[in-house]
Design an enzyme around this catalytic site. Structure first.
Site, PDB file in Angstrom:
ATOM      1  N   ILE A   1     -13.137  -5.520  17.311  1.00 24.09           N
ATOM      2  CA  ILE A   1     -12.544  -5.761  15.879  1.00 24.09           C
ATOM      3  C   ILE A   1     -13.491  -5.981  14.790  1.00 24.09           C
ATOM      4  O   ILE A   1     -14.446  -6.798  15.103  1.00 24.09           O
ATOM      5  CB  ILE A   1     -11.491  -7.094  16.298  1.00 24.09           C
ATOM      6  CG1 ILE A   1     -10.704  -7.105  17.278  1.00 24.09           C
ATOM      7  CG2 ILE A   1     -10.734  -7.457  14.771  1.00 24.09           C
ATOM      8  CD1 ILE A   1     -10.048  -8.439  17.704  1.00 24.09           C
TER       9      ILE A   1
ATOM     10  N   ASN B   1     -10.185  -3.415  11.101  1.00 22.63           N
ATOM     11  CA  ASN B   1      -9.489  -4.522  10.300  1.00 22.63           C
ATOM     12  C   ASN B   1     -10.146  -4.714   9.212  1.00 22.63           C
ATOM     13  O   ASN B   1      -9.543  -5.286   8.183  1.00 22.63           O
ATOM     14  CB  ASN B   1      -9.036  -5.553  11.422  1.00 22.63           C
ATOM     15  CG  ASN B   1      -9.094  -6.784  10.402  1.00 22.63           C
ATOM     16  OD1 ASN B   1      -7.801  -7.182  10.036  1.00 22.63           O
ATOM     17  ND2 ASN B   1      -9.983  -7.715  10.157  1.00 22.63           N
TER      18      ASN B   1
ATOM     19  N   TYR C   1      -6.256  -0.292  -4.220  1.00 20.00           N
ATOM     20  CA  TYR C   1      -5.859  -0.838  -2.909  1.00 20.00           C
ATOM     21  C   TYR C   1      -5.118   0.295  -2.016  1.00 20.00           C
ATOM     22  O   TYR C   1      -5.242   0.552  -1.042  1.00 20.00           O
ATOM     23  CB  TYR C   1      -5.370  -2.401  -2.916  1.00 20.00           C
ATOM     24  CG  TYR C   1      -5.040  -2.929  -1.572  1.00 20.00           C
ATOM     25  CD1 TYR C   1      -6.138  -3.354  -0.963  1.00 20.00           C
ATOM     26  CD2 TYR C   1      -3.778  -2.846  -1.237  1.00 20.00           C
ATOM     27  CE1 TYR C   1      -5.993  -3.814   0.465  1.00 20.00           C
ATOM     28  CE2 TYR C   1      -3.574  -3.370  -0.040  1.00 20.00           C
ATOM     29  CZ  TYR C   1      -4.486  -3.698   1.021  1.00 20.00           C
ATOM     30  OH  TYR C   1      -4.248  -4.323   2.118  1.00 20.00           O
TER      31      TYR C   1
ATOM     32  N   LYS D   1      -5.472   2.698   1.176  1.00 21.66           N
ATOM     33  CA  LYS D   1      -4.681   2.289   2.351  1.00 21.66           C
ATOM     34  C   LYS D   1      -3.907   3.890   2.710  1.00 21.66           C
ATOM     35  O   LYS D   1      -3.858   4.166   3.934  1.00 21.66           O
ATOM     36  CB  LYS D   1      -3.779   1.228   2.099  1.00 21.66           C
ATOM     37  CG  LYS D   1      -4.389   0.048   2.313  1.00 21.66           C
ATOM     38  CD  LYS D   1      -5.322  -0.280   3.334  1.00 21.66           C
ATOM     39  CE  LYS D   1      -5.757  -1.538   3.525  1.00 21.66           C
ATOM     40  NZ  LYS D   1      -6.675  -1.977   4.852  1.00 21.66           N
TER      41      LYS D   1
END
Length: 271
Positions: free
Chosen positions: A6, A80, A145, A149
């Site tokens: 992670i 992440n 942002y 994404k």
């Protein structure tokens, strides 16, 4: 014991996910940009902390070498690590939008690129890329942002086609504002001499903080869903949405289309 890597595991969703997997019998490789920031999980059962800067190919390779010395396999990677940047395009600063691109998108690219050979050699593996509902819908002050994404969404889907023959699955996970410190840490453009900009920044920031404060049950939903995805990898590319906000926005955008959805945002957010 299954093993998961992670990134950005020192705080927020990354930390919560590391703890959830560890308590459910997984061996967790918790990577972070500063080991001191991971003191809350360092040394806990089933959690192993490693220094890894997703923006640096050298750092990723160094971490990879150490990880492969300690583990003979990796079952899942969750990309992440991520940051926010709330700014008007006119006021955006190079260092801020270059940083968000480096972390949110290119970080996913670089970590995936580094560990795909490991998965190919194993002939199995799963890559879970944390996106956001911002990867599917567009909202005010999200130019940077949201763009990163959406890049993660496109990148992930394309990569999934490439890896079918190697038993490597790829998916993305979208959710809204979880009750973590993410919004508090978002970089924002400074107040300007443009009243309209200042009013909109205040309104959007207040709205996001209120929504974050209400979503107290979202983090455990996210970590549980991530565990379910990891334990039941789908060979086909999937986009998973978690929580009321993400599912509502996704459904509205699909039903209304971009023109009506855009009108709705103008009416309820901008006015």
């Amino acid at each position: 014991m299954k093993t998961i890597l992670i990134t950005g595991a020192s705080s927020g969703i990354g930390k919560a996910t590391a703890l959830h997997f560890a308590t459910n019998g997984w061996s967790v490789i918790a990577s972070m940009i500063c080991l001191d920031e991971g003191h809350a999980i360092h040394g806990l059962p089933n959690i192993h902390c490693y220094l890894l800067d997703v923006t640096s190919t050298a750092s990723i390779e160094n971490a990879k070498e150490k990880i492969l010395q300690d583990f003979d396999h990796i079952d899942v990677i969750i990309n992440n690590a991520g940051i926010g940047y709330r700014s008007f395009v006119e006021l955006a600063e190079d260092d801020h939008f270059e940083k968000i691109v480096d972390i949110n998108w290119l970080g996913v690219v670089k970590v995936s690129r580094a560990f795909i050979p490991v998965f190919r050699k194993q002939n199995y593996g799963q890559i879970i890329n944390i996106s956001s509902i911002a990867g599917l819908v567009n909202l005010p002050l999200g130019s940077f942002y949201h763009s990163t994404k959406q890049a993660v969404e496109s990148f992930s889907e394309c990569m999934a086609y490439e890896l079918i023959d190697f038993n490597i699955s790829v998916c993305t996970v979208q959710f809204g504002n979880a009750a973590t410190n993410f919004q508090s840490n978002v970089n924002k453009s400074a107040p300007s001499a443009i009243p309209s900009y200042n009013r909109l920044m205040e309104k959007v920031t207040e709205m996001l903080h209120k929504k974050t404060a209400k979503n107290t049950d979202l983090t455990p939903k996210i970590t549980q869903k991530l565990l379910e995805i990891a334990e039941n990898p789908n060979p086909n590319f999937r986009r998973y949405s978690i929580g009321f906000d993400a599912n509502a926005m996704k459904t509205l955008r699909a039903i209304l289309g971009y023109r009506l959805f855009n009108s709705m945002i103008r009416r309820f957010v901008l006015r």
